[in-house]
Write an enzyme that holds these catalytic residues in place. Structure first.
Site, mmCIF file in Angstrom:
data_model
loop_
_atom_site.group_PDB
_atom_site.id
_atom_site.type_symbol
_atom_site.label_atom_id
_atom_site.label_comp_id
_atom_site.label_asym_id
_atom_site.label_seq_id
_atom_site.Cartn_x
_atom_site.Cartn_y
_atom_site.Cartn_z
ATOM 1 C CD GLU A 1 -2.965 -1.010 2.192
ATOM 2 O OE1 GLU A 1 -2.537 -0.636 3.514
ATOM 3 O OE2 GLU A 1 -4.062 -1.724 2.255
ATOM 4 C CD GLU B 1 -3.859 -5.893 3.792
ATOM 5 O OE1 GLU B 1 -4.633 -5.013 4.576
ATOM 6 O OE2 GLU B 1 -2.552 -5.785 3.660
HETATM 7 O O1 IFM Z 1 -3.590 -3.455 9.069
HETATM 8 C C1 IFM Z 1 -3.568 -2.961 8.155
HETATM 9 C C2 IFM Z 1 -2.569 -3.651 7.107
HETATM 10 O O2 IFM Z 1 -1.111 -3.435 7.419
HETATM 11 C C3 IFM Z 1 -2.418 -2.847 5.489
HETATM 12 N N1 IFM Z 1 -3.742 -2.742 4.982
HETATM 13 C C4 IFM Z 1 -4.815 -2.332 6.002
HETATM 14 C C5 IFM Z 1 -4.801 -3.147 7.086
HETATM 15 C C6 IFM Z 1 -6.120 -2.569 8.096
HETATM 16 O O3 IFM Z 1 -5.809 -1.357 8.358
#
Ligand code: IFM
Length: 417
Positions: free
Chosen positions: A185, A332
């Protein structure tokens, strides 16, 4: 027959089902730029949360405690990974995403810790032994402290350091891993750390922000080349957090703003690296209705963190990624839900929309729920509970949540009902 196909939405054969973690959030016992930052900011974060999260304070009293903001032992996953992978296996998962902690590998400039490399070799083997495909992230937001002190991602030199670290890891571990995620990200990282200035190094400077993005793009492109040179069969991508943007009430100014924000947030980085990606790693959490530059979400249904739950958004995001003509792994998607009241439906509803995108021709090859374990949610600390598995931070006991068993049913059927 017709009735059955309507009820059971099948996923493609070979679909990967898993969950993810990141080193700093679960391993414990780290020393990096975040652990330093936690030490000097825990008190402030605890005080801030008392005001900002006033309404949910009674639900999560730990919000007001300094200890909530210190990653410390986290889930002690560094020592308990075998137990955690047994759980992942028992939940039917056939893929798992985790990250390598750069500060462990290179605790001092140019000094590589062979023991730490060996540890990650064991982690990878532990997954493979269980029939679980590893997806390995090289950088999930934390930096060795010596790099942070030197200026972190603002400095071009950090790109060289990252490439040297990449080369070392791929030479050592590349034969055992097919899927590599170079960066996690980049847009969330640069936005929080250099534009909003709320995470380390807490800078609020648009030029620094743009410089960091530029350096991350370069870091990805060059590390892609290095990985491919050493292991041409590797599949490489980044974890890209894309948001489903809408223009509030379709007003003309909102439509214009939406178009710009959509381009900048969702596509700028991906366009820059389009020739250096074998797959798109999508992280989906957010839907934003843009109104005069701000969000005007309905927020009818939210997570413990107040994030709007909007499963349909993932469908639009996926459809918009189709143009890249690359396989997509959703690496994710998850919810902070301490009582585990909404997680089962959250997962199913997202899977429904993912399935619809697949039916309409989007090449989606896997889904990784975030996260396998409750973990350290950065500047919010431990109170948000994302895990399929609940962690008792006093005893380190692991407890499988009921929603995880429902997710398992989907995995076993390779379908949703
Ligand atoms: O926990 C985070 C992760 O490290 C990166 N993406 C979003 C998740 C939730 O905020």
């Amino acid at each position: 027959m017709e009735k059955k196909t309507q009820k059971n939405l099948k996923f493609p054969d070979g679909f990967l089902w898993g969950s993810g973690t990141s080193a700093h959030q679960v391993e414990g016992h780290n020393h990096n730029d975040w652990t330093e930052w936690e030490r000097s900011n825990a008190k402030r974060l605890a005080q801030h949360s008392k005001k900002y999260w006033e309404k949910s304070q009674h639900l999560f009293p730990e919000m007001g405690l300094e200890s909530n903001y210190i990653s410390g032992c986290a889930c002690d996953h560094y020592n308990r990974y075998e137990e955690d992978f047994d759980i992942a296996k028992s939940l039917g998962q056939n893929a798992h995403r985790f990250s390598i902690e750069w500060s462990r590998i290179e605790p001092e400039e140019g000094v590589f810790n062979e023991q730490a490399i060996e540890h990650y070799r064991q982690v990878i083997w532990a997954l493979k032994k269980r029939g679980i495909e590893p997806f390995v992230t090289l950088w999930h937001w934390t930096l060795p402290y010596w790099i942070a002190k030197m200026g972190g991602w603002e400095k071009r030199k950090t790109i060289d350091y990252f490439l040297r670290y990449t080369e070392k890891i791929i030479e050592e571990l590349g034969d055992d891993v097919k899927f590599w995620i170079t960066l996690n990200e980049p847009e969330i990282f640069s936005g929080n750390c250099y534009l909003k200035g709320i995470r380390p190094p807490q800078k609020k400077n648009i030029l620094s922000y743009l410089r960091v993005i530029k350096n991350l793009i370069k870091a990805h492109k060059s590390s892609y080349k290095i990985i491919k040179k050493i292991n041409p069969n590797s599949r490489i991508g980044i974890a890209k957090n894309n948001i489903y943007f809408e223009a509030y009430k379709n007003r003309i100014t909102n439509l214009f703003l939406k178009k710009f924000i959509d381009w900048w947030w969702n596509f700028y980085f991906l366009n820059k690296i389009k020739n250096q990606q074998d797959f798109i790693g999508l992280n989906y959490y957010f839907h934003n209705r843009i109104n005069k530059g701000f969000n005007k979400n309905e927020n009818k249904n939210t997570t413990d963190m107040g994030w709007e739950i909007y499963p349909e958004g993932i469908y639009h995001v996926l459809k918009n990624l189709k143009k890249y003509n690359l396989p997509i792994y959703i690496i994710e998607n998850g919810i902070a839900d301490a009582k585990d009241e909404k997680r089962e439906k959250f997962i199913k509803d997202h899977l429904y929309w993912i399935h619809k995108a697949i039916k309409e021709g989007v090449d989606i090859k896997g889904y990784f729920y975030w996260s396998l374990l409750d973990n350290f949610e950065w500047d919010k600390g431990f109170w948000p509970r994302f895990g399929l598995v609940e962690i008792d931070y006093q005893t380190m006991n692991r407890k499988i949540r009921p929603s995880a068993l429902e997710y398992k049913k989907n995995i076993e059927k390779n379908a949703i009902e």
